[in-house]
Design a protein around this motif. Structure first.
Motif, PDB file in Angstrom:
ATOM      1  N   UNK A  43     -26.491  39.962   2.573  1.00  0.00           N
ATOM      2  CA  UNK A  43     -25.164  39.342   2.434  1.00  0.00           C
ATOM      3  C   UNK A  43     -24.573  38.817   3.744  1.00  0.00           C
ATOM      4  N   UNK A  44     -25.195  39.151   4.887  1.00  0.00           N
ATOM      5  CA  UNK A  44     -24.667  38.715   6.182  1.00  0.00           C
ATOM      6  C   UNK A  44     -25.203  37.338   6.598  1.00  0.00           C
ATOM      7  N   UNK A  45     -26.129  36.778   5.808  1.00  0.00           N
ATOM      8  CA  UNK A  45     -26.731  35.489   6.172  1.00  0.00           C
ATOM      9  C   UNK A  45     -26.171  34.379   5.296  1.00  0.00           C
ATOM     10  N   UNK A  87     -26.412  26.224  19.289  1.00  0.00           N
ATOM     11  CA  UNK A  87     -25.388  26.947  18.545  1.00  0.00           C
ATOM     12  C   UNK A  87     -24.181  26.031  18.319  1.00  0.00           C
ATOM     13  N   UNK A  88     -23.523  26.228  17.205  1.00  0.00           N
ATOM     14  CA  UNK A  88     -22.331  25.465  16.850  1.00  0.00           C
ATOM     15  C   UNK A  88     -21.145  26.422  16.814  1.00  0.00           C
ATOM     16  N   UNK A  89     -20.069  26.148  17.572  1.00  0.00           N
ATOM     17  CA  UNK A  89     -18.919  27.063  17.641  1.00  0.00           C
ATOM     18  C   UNK A  89     -18.262  27.288  16.278  1.00  0.00           C
ATOM     19  N   UNK A  90     -17.559  28.402  16.176  1.00  0.00           N
ATOM     20  CA  UNK A  90     -16.926  28.795  14.913  1.00  0.00           C
ATOM     21  C   UNK A  90     -15.948  27.739  14.417  1.00  0.00           C
ATOM     22  N   UNK A 116     -25.700  31.034   9.722  1.00  0.00           N
ATOM     23  CA  UNK A 116     -24.687  31.878  10.353  1.00  0.00           C
ATOM     24  C   UNK A 116     -24.978  33.326   9.995  1.00  0.00           C
ATOM     25  N   UNK A 117     -25.236  34.135  11.027  1.00  0.00           N
ATOM     26  CA  UNK A 117     -25.466  35.559  10.834  1.00  0.00           C
ATOM     27  C   UNK A 117     -24.151  36.282  11.108  1.00  0.00           C
ATOM     28  N   UNK A 118     -23.464  36.660  10.055  1.00  0.00           N
ATOM     29  CA  UNK A 118     -22.123  37.226  10.173  1.00  0.00           C
ATOM     30  C   UNK A 118     -22.097  38.513  10.989  1.00  0.00           C
TER      31      UNK A 118
END
Length: 438
Positions: free
Chosen positions: A66-68, A44-47, A90-92
């Protein structure tokens, strides 16, 4: 342990880059590579990194979802020579982190806790590739060099760096030392400099100075564990950050003086001096590594003793108990060896700044009391922790390490924090260990 690329190769890739990423890997960033049933595939990569310009901008390519958000990148992995078609997703609806997939599984297999992912954004692309990545096992020499080169603090998790930051923390001090030695040579006072730098201050002196710096920074008058919100984190900051910085400065002056003395023996012929002085030079650098390791352990003892004293806790230090000499016996050896006492009327507290297999050196005599092993090491494996539990060893760690995603401590019943130790093991279970029940 996954084989890492050698430091000279890592360094070459870093200087080819215009921006660097260093991330301490969480357990779920790499544990998938050792578990065939794990569906995750990649770290994982931090925000904060996702929002920077290190990676390309993520786009929604499917209006029905739209969340992907995602982007494809080609990545190069120097340790294996692989070029991978990697993906950023990124899965919002699942959080702020981004997932890097399409990575070599072997790079993440068998890594020790708190290992590193190091990557770079190249100044000039190689073909279509702009990004490179290397994993560095936390037990390797390369990991120690990364920590030193970028002056990473004990609480480091991730960050972006410029290649110019490599060894930059020590650059100004190094230049100052060079100028000081040059001035001493020109003024004929080199002998005085060499004499002044001939000894590194004792660990007790450096420990005391580091403690005073910490107290001043936090506006405190004592290292009382009952007044510190996180006494373990305080010790980790003092020993791994503040005191280590003081030591590096003193060590550089000392080793520079040693090298100058060796070379000066050969007169004005520098080449002959270096060649003939090589055995002494080699011994000097070997000694530097050995002194660092022994100093770190003694330093840890000074800081724990200060916590115990300032917390008005009764203890006996380096007492002989039989076949071993534990760091601390609470309240004292007389009580420990008493023929008639309860289990909670004594305890043994041993210290190891780094564990590896060294935890097996702690006292194993059966004294009918609890055995605690304190450490600031974030690289202890789950298997080692379980082995300690089977032998009745309780691991004592800083508060931030217990809850860290990068360690194996969080769900282990025999791992407690310094806060738990002082509150539960001393204040609640053994109040008599405090002088006059302070």
């Amino acid at each position: 342990m996954t084989a890492s690329a050698p430091w000279n190769e890592i360094y070459e890739w870093m200087v080819k880059s215009r921006k660097l990423l260093i991330k301490k890997l969480a357990r779920n960033d790499c544990s998938w590579a050792d578990n065939p049933n794990n569906h995750q595939y990649g770290p994982y990569i931090p925000q904060e990194i996702r929002a920077s310009d290190f990676f390309p901008k993520l786009l929604n390519k499917n209006p029905s979802k739209p969340h992907i958000y995602q982007a494809g990148i080609e990545t190069f992995w120097p340790a294996t020579g692989e070029i991978k078609e990697s993906n950023l997703r990124h899965f919002a609806n699942k959080g702020s982190e981004m997932h890097l997939t399409g990575v070599p599984k072997g790079e993440f297999a068998g890594l020790t806790p708190a290992s590193f992912l190091v990557g770079g954004l190249l100044r000039k692309p190689i073909g279509d590739t702009l990004h490179w990545f290397i994993t560095i096992d936390s037990l390797s020499e390369e990991a120690a060099l990364i920590e030193t080169a970028f002056d990473l603090p004990a609480d480091f998790h991730y960050g972006l760096f410029n290649p110019e930051d490599i060894f930059s923390a020590a650059h100004d001090e190094t230049e100052q030392l060079i100028q000081e030695i040059s001035d001493a040579v020109k003024s004929g006072t080199l002998g005085a400099f060499l004499k002044a730098a001939s000894q590194i201050p004792p660990s007790s002196v450096l420990a005391d100075k580091a403690q005073q710096i910490f107290l001043q920074q936090h506006n405190l008058s004592a290292l009382n564990p009952y007044e510190l919100p996180s006494p373990g984190d305080a010790v980790m900051e003092i020993s791994r950050d503040i005191e280590y910085t003081l030591y590096k400065s003193a060590e550089q002056r000392h080793r520079a003086a040693e090298v100058i003395q060796i070379i000066n023996k050969g007169g004005t012929d520098i080449v002959a001096s270096v060649v003939r002085g090589y055995p002494e030079l080699n011994a000097t650098f070997l000694s530097a590594s050995q002194v660092r390791k022994s100093r770190a352990g003694r330093s840890f003892e000074h800081h724990i003793a200060r916590l115990l004293r300032d917390g008005q806790i009764i203890f006996q230090e380096q007492a002989i108990t039989g076949g071993r000499r534990p760091d601390f016996v609470l309240p004292n050896v007389k009580t420990l060896k008493a023929k008639v006492r309860t289990y909670d009327e004594a305890l043994i507290l041993s210290l190891k700044t780094t564990l590896r297999e060294r935890w097996k050196q702690v006292p194993m005599e059966k004294f009918n009391c609890a055995l605690f092993l304190a450490t600031v090491d974030d690289r202890v494996s789950a298997d080692a922790i379980d082995d300690m539990r089977s032998l009745g060893v309780h691991l004592l760690v800083p508060e931030s390490l217990k809850k860290s995603k990068e360690t194996c401590y969080s769900n282990k019943s025999n791992v407690i924090t310094f806060r738990d130790f002082f509150d539960e093991e001393i204040l609640t279970k053994r109040p008599g260990f405090r002088a006059n029940n302070a």
